[in-house]
Structure formats: C-alpha cells, structure tokens
Write a protein that holds these residues in place. Structure first.
Motif, PDB file in Angstrom:
ATOM      1  N   VAL A   1      -6.485  -9.067  -8.571  1.00  0.00           N
ATOM      2  CA  VAL A   1      -5.180  -8.447  -7.857  1.00  0.00           C
ATOM      3  C   VAL A   1      -4.325  -7.648  -8.947  1.00  0.00           C
ATOM      4  O   VAL A   1      -4.008  -8.325  -9.986  1.00  0.00           O
ATOM      5  CB  VAL A   1      -4.306  -9.021  -6.799  1.00  0.00           C
ATOM      6  N   TYR A   2      -4.172  -6.452  -8.829  1.00  0.00           N
ATOM      7  CA  TYR A   2      -3.443  -5.707  -9.828  1.00  0.00           C
ATOM      8  C   TYR A   2      -2.217  -4.808  -9.087  1.00  0.00           C
ATOM      9  O   TYR A   2      -2.386  -4.395  -7.913  1.00  0.00           O
ATOM     10  CB  TYR A   2      -4.296  -4.521 -10.352  1.00  0.00           C
ATOM     11  N   ASP A   3      -0.918  -5.151  -9.585  1.00  0.00           N
ATOM     12  CA  ASP A   3      -0.113  -4.346  -9.092  1.00  0.00           C
ATOM     13  C   ASP A   3       0.202  -3.119  -9.916  1.00  0.00           C
ATOM     14  O   ASP A   3       0.558  -3.052 -11.078  1.00  0.00           O
ATOM     15  CB  ASP A   3       1.338  -5.181  -9.232  1.00  0.00           C
ATOM     16  N   VAL A   4      -0.234  -1.965  -9.557  1.00  0.00           N
ATOM     17  CA  VAL A   4      -0.411  -0.730 -10.203  1.00  0.00           C
ATOM     18  C   VAL A   4       0.966   0.340  -9.926  1.00  0.00           C
ATOM     19  O   VAL A   4       0.987   1.516 -10.319  1.00  0.00           O
ATOM     20  CB  VAL A   4      -1.530   0.021 -10.129  1.00  0.00           C
ATOM     21  N   THR A   5       2.014  -0.181  -9.197  1.00  0.00           N
ATOM     22  CA  THR A   5       3.159   0.494  -8.781  1.00  0.00           C
ATOM     23  C   THR A   5       3.570   1.432 -10.074  1.00  0.00           C
ATOM     24  O   THR A   5       3.842   2.545  -9.930  1.00  0.00           O
ATOM     25  CB  THR A   5       4.150  -0.335  -8.155  1.00  0.00           C
ATOM     26  N   GLN A   6       4.010   0.730 -11.324  1.00  0.00           N
ATOM     27  CA  GLN A   6       4.348   1.252 -12.321  1.00  0.00           C
ATOM     28  C   GLN A   6       3.430   2.359 -12.958  1.00  0.00           C
ATOM     29  O   GLN A   6       3.884   3.138 -13.768  1.00  0.00           O
ATOM     30  CB  GLN A   6       4.959   0.488 -13.522  1.00  0.00           C
ATOM     31  N   PHE A   7       2.127   2.321 -12.751  1.00  0.00           N
ATOM     32  CA  PHE A   7       1.222   3.007 -13.404  1.00  0.00           C
ATOM     33  C   PHE A   7       0.674   4.386 -12.549  1.00  0.00           C
ATOM     34  O   PHE A   7       0.309   5.325 -13.023  1.00  0.00           O
ATOM     35  CB  PHE A   7       0.006   2.357 -13.533  1.00  0.00           C
ATOM     36  N   LEU A   8       1.439   4.462 -11.357  1.00  0.00           N
ATOM     37  CA  LEU A   8       1.170   5.682 -10.456  1.00  0.00           C
ATOM     38  C   LEU A   8       1.319   6.783 -11.196  1.00  0.00           C
ATOM     39  O   LEU A   8       0.586   7.919 -11.100  1.00  0.00           O
ATOM     40  CB  LEU A   8       1.732   5.481  -9.382  1.00  0.00           C
TER      41      LEU A   8
ATOM     42  N   LEU B   1      -5.244   6.334  -6.624  1.00  0.00           N
ATOM     43  CA  LEU B   1      -4.921   5.002  -6.534  1.00  0.00           C
ATOM     44  C   LEU B   1      -4.454   4.420  -5.186  1.00  0.00           C
ATOM     45  O   LEU B   1      -4.802   3.528  -4.508  1.00  0.00           O
ATOM     46  CB  LEU B   1      -3.697   4.618  -7.732  1.00  0.00           C
ATOM     47  N   LYS B   2      -3.634   5.481  -4.655  1.00  0.00           N
ATOM     48  CA  LYS B   2      -3.265   5.225  -3.100  1.00  0.00           C
ATOM     49  C   LYS B   2      -4.413   5.002  -2.247  1.00  0.00           C
ATOM     50  O   LYS B   2      -4.221   4.224  -1.299  1.00  0.00           O
ATOM     51  CB  LYS B   2      -2.222   6.362  -2.606  1.00  0.00           C
ATOM     52  N   SER B   3      -5.401   5.837  -2.351  1.00  0.00           N
ATOM     53  CA  SER B   3      -6.184   5.989  -1.664  1.00  0.00           C
ATOM     54  C   SER B   3      -7.411   4.515  -1.621  1.00  0.00           C
ATOM     55  O   SER B   3      -8.128   4.045  -0.815  1.00  0.00           O
ATOM     56  CB  SER B   3      -7.253   7.059  -1.772  1.00  0.00           C
ATOM     57  N   ALA B   4      -7.204   3.968  -2.849  1.00  0.00           N
ATOM     58  CA  ALA B   4      -7.825   2.621  -3.155  1.00  0.00           C
ATOM     59  C   ALA B   4      -7.112   1.400  -2.632  1.00  0.00           C
ATOM     60  O   ALA B   4      -7.642   0.308  -3.021  1.00  0.00           O
ATOM     61  CB  ALA B   4      -8.229   2.647  -4.494  1.00  0.00           C
TER      62      ALA B   4
ATOM     63  N   ASN C   1       0.601  -1.347   0.101  1.00  0.00           N
ATOM     64  CA  ASN C   1      -0.071  -0.020  -0.152  1.00  0.00           C
ATOM     65  C   ASN C   1       0.908   1.207   0.052  1.00  0.00           C
ATOM     66  O   ASN C   1       0.363   2.211   0.440  1.00  0.00           O
ATOM     67  CB  ASN C   1      -1.014  -0.058   1.196  1.00  0.00           C
ATOM     68  N   THR C   2       2.035   1.174  -0.797  1.00  0.00           N
ATOM     69  CA  THR C   2       2.899   2.441  -0.590  1.00  0.00           C
ATOM     70  C   THR C   2       3.107   2.823  -2.092  1.00  0.00           C
ATOM     71  O   THR C   2       2.970   2.104  -3.091  1.00  0.00           O
ATOM     72  CB  THR C   2       4.097   2.122   0.085  1.00  0.00           C
ATOM     73  N   ALA C   3       3.697   3.902  -2.327  1.00  0.00           N
ATOM     74  CA  ALA C   3       3.917   4.513  -3.751  1.00  0.00           C
ATOM     75  C   ALA C   3       5.020   3.521  -4.336  1.00  0.00           C
ATOM     76  O   ALA C   3       5.096   3.569  -5.539  1.00  0.00           O
ATOM     77  CB  ALA C   3       4.219   5.736  -3.642  1.00  0.00           C
ATOM     78  N   GLU C   4       5.805   2.904  -3.507  1.00  0.00           N
ATOM     79  CA  GLU C   4       6.972   1.934  -4.073  1.00  0.00           C
ATOM     80  C   GLU C   4       6.502   0.547  -4.314  1.00  0.00           C
ATOM     81  O   GLU C   4       7.157   0.084  -4.891  1.00  0.00           O
ATOM     82  CB  GLU C   4       8.050   2.123  -3.186  1.00  0.00           C
ATOM     83  N   ASP C   5       5.231   0.322  -3.987  1.00  0.00           N
ATOM     84  CA  ASP C   5       4.692  -1.101  -4.185  1.00  0.00           C
ATOM     85  C   ASP C   5       3.121  -1.066  -3.754  1.00  0.00           C
ATOM     86  O   ASP C   5       2.812  -1.061  -2.506  1.00  0.00           O
ATOM     87  CB  ASP C   5       5.315  -1.893  -2.911  1.00  0.00           C
ATOM     88  N   LEU C   6       2.438  -0.748  -4.733  1.00  0.00           N
ATOM     89  CA  LEU C   6       0.975  -0.726  -4.655  1.00  0.00           C
ATOM     90  C   LEU C   6      -0.002  -1.576  -5.407  1.00  0.00           C
ATOM     91  O   LEU C   6       0.262  -1.715  -6.616  1.00  0.00           O
ATOM     92  CB  LEU C   6       0.672   0.742  -5.281  1.00  0.00           C
ATOM     93  N   TRP C   7      -0.979  -2.354  -4.858  1.00  0.00           N
ATOM     94  CA  TRP C   7      -1.590  -3.556  -5.309  1.00  0.00           C
ATOM     95  C   TRP C   7      -3.082  -2.883  -4.961  1.00  0.00           C
ATOM     96  O   TRP C   7      -3.388  -2.376  -3.858  1.00  0.00           O
ATOM     97  CB  TRP C   7      -1.579  -4.588  -4.626  1.00  0.00           C
ATOM     98  N   LEU C   8      -3.922  -3.277  -6.089  1.00  0.00           N
ATOM     99  CA  LEU C   8      -5.451  -3.065  -5.773  1.00  0.00           C
ATOM    100  C   LEU C   8      -6.205  -4.337  -6.142  1.00  0.00           C
ATOM    101  O   LEU C   8      -5.640  -5.248  -6.648  1.00  0.00           O
ATOM    102  CB  LEU C   8      -5.765  -1.945  -6.754  1.00  0.00           C
ATOM    103  N   ILE C   9      -7.413  -4.332  -5.315  1.00  0.00           N
ATOM    104  CA  ILE C   9      -8.201  -5.502  -5.610  1.00  0.00           C
ATOM    105  C   ILE C   9      -9.370  -4.911  -6.392  1.00  0.00           C
ATOM    106  O   ILE C   9     -10.127  -3.946  -6.048  1.00  0.00           O
ATOM    107  CB  ILE C   9      -8.678  -6.111  -4.628  1.00  0.00           C
ATOM    108  N   ILE C  10      -9.841  -5.286  -7.593  1.00  0.00           N
ATOM    109  CA  ILE C  10     -10.845  -5.097  -8.572  1.00  0.00           C
ATOM    110  C   ILE C  10     -11.528  -6.007  -8.964  1.00  0.00           C
ATOM    111  O   ILE C  10     -10.766  -6.881  -9.878  1.00  0.00           O
ATOM    112  CB  ILE C  10     -10.558  -3.862  -9.401  1.00  0.00           C
ATOM    113  N   SER C  11     -12.689  -6.160  -8.822  1.00  0.00           N
ATOM    114  CA  SER C  11     -13.571  -7.348  -9.342  1.00  0.00           C
ATOM    115  C   SER C  11     -12.907  -8.493  -9.420  1.00  0.00           C
ATOM    116  O   SER C  11     -12.806  -9.650 -10.225  1.00  0.00           O
ATOM    117  CB  SER C  11     -13.975  -6.964 -10.942  1.00  0.00           C
ATOM    118  N   GLY C  12     -12.390  -8.794  -7.989  1.00  0.00           N
ATOM    119  CA  GLY C  12     -11.998 -10.269  -7.784  1.00  0.00           C
ATOM    120  C   GLY C  12     -10.529 -10.556  -8.204  1.00  0.00           C
ATOM    121  O   GLY C  12     -10.068 -11.615  -8.067  1.00  0.00           O
TER     122      GLY C  12
END
Length: 131
Positions: A30-37, A47-50, A17-28
C-alpha cells in the motif's frame, strides 16, 4: 510496529481516493501517493484513476523503470491483505474504478507504420521536385 509492516484491508485503502488523501495498492503493498500527485510525470489523473483498486497492472503496463520502482519505497506505508478483496469481484483490476486508458492508443500503435511512410513520401517528393 514499523510503518511498512502495517497491514491494510481493501475497504480501508479504498477510502483514501481523493487528491487530498490518495492510496494505491501495487504488488501487494500500500502506497500513500498524496504528496506525489503534483510530481507524477503522467499527471495526477493517472494516479487518481488507479485508486480504489489493485493498480499493479496499471503500474506494470506503464513501463516504469528502476528509478520509479526505487522512488516507490518512499511512499510505501504497509502491506495489503489480499484476502480482504470483495468476493463478488472477479479480478482485482475491476475494483471501484476502471484502468487509465490514454485516448491516443490507436495513434501510438500506428506510429511505427505511419512514420516510415511519411519519410518515404517526403523523400520521393524531394526527388521529384528536384528534377
């Protein structure tokens, strides 16, 4: 095992859950969106708030189109094990963080009423001053 067939538990996803390592759960999934920040059109704070919760409602409420949904495939790292949600939480969207709420919500709701009023006022003013 393919990357997108990995299964992640809630406690594991919540750790990222940090800007250096951020994962999200969407529709079942898991997404690693770190590079998309830095590229996210809504900004990195959205993205960080999600992070640390099921961000499905946030994603759907933002009105993402087909292009965004296609782009998501690039960041999918696996599936989410929904049975791993903490039992004491009533709804997934209540997990760890609150949903992103833009501060301009009232303005956006009033815009369809205010804009026609302004246009009408300007046209009356132009007509009055041209006489």
């Amino acid at each position: 095992m393919a990357v997108d067939s990995a299964i992640y538990r809630f406690d594991e996803v919540a750790k990222h859950n940090t800007a250096e390592d951020l994962w999200l759960i969407i529709s079942g999934k898991v997404y690693d969106v770190t590079q998309f920040l830095t590229e996210h059109p809504g900004g990195r704070d959205v993205l960080k708030s999600a992070s640390g919760k099921d961000a499905t409602a946030d994603f759907e409420n933002a009105g993402h189109g087909p292009d965004a949904r296609e782009l998501m495939n690039k960041f999918c790292i696996g599936k989410f094990e929904s049975s791993s949600l903490p039992k004491n939480l009533a709804k997934p969207e209540q997990l760890l963080q609150t949903s992103y709420q833009p501060h301009h919500g009232l303005v956006m709701k009033m815009l369809p009423f205010v804009v026609p009023f302004i246009i009408l006022s300007v046209s009356f003013a132009i007509r009055f001053f041209n006489k």
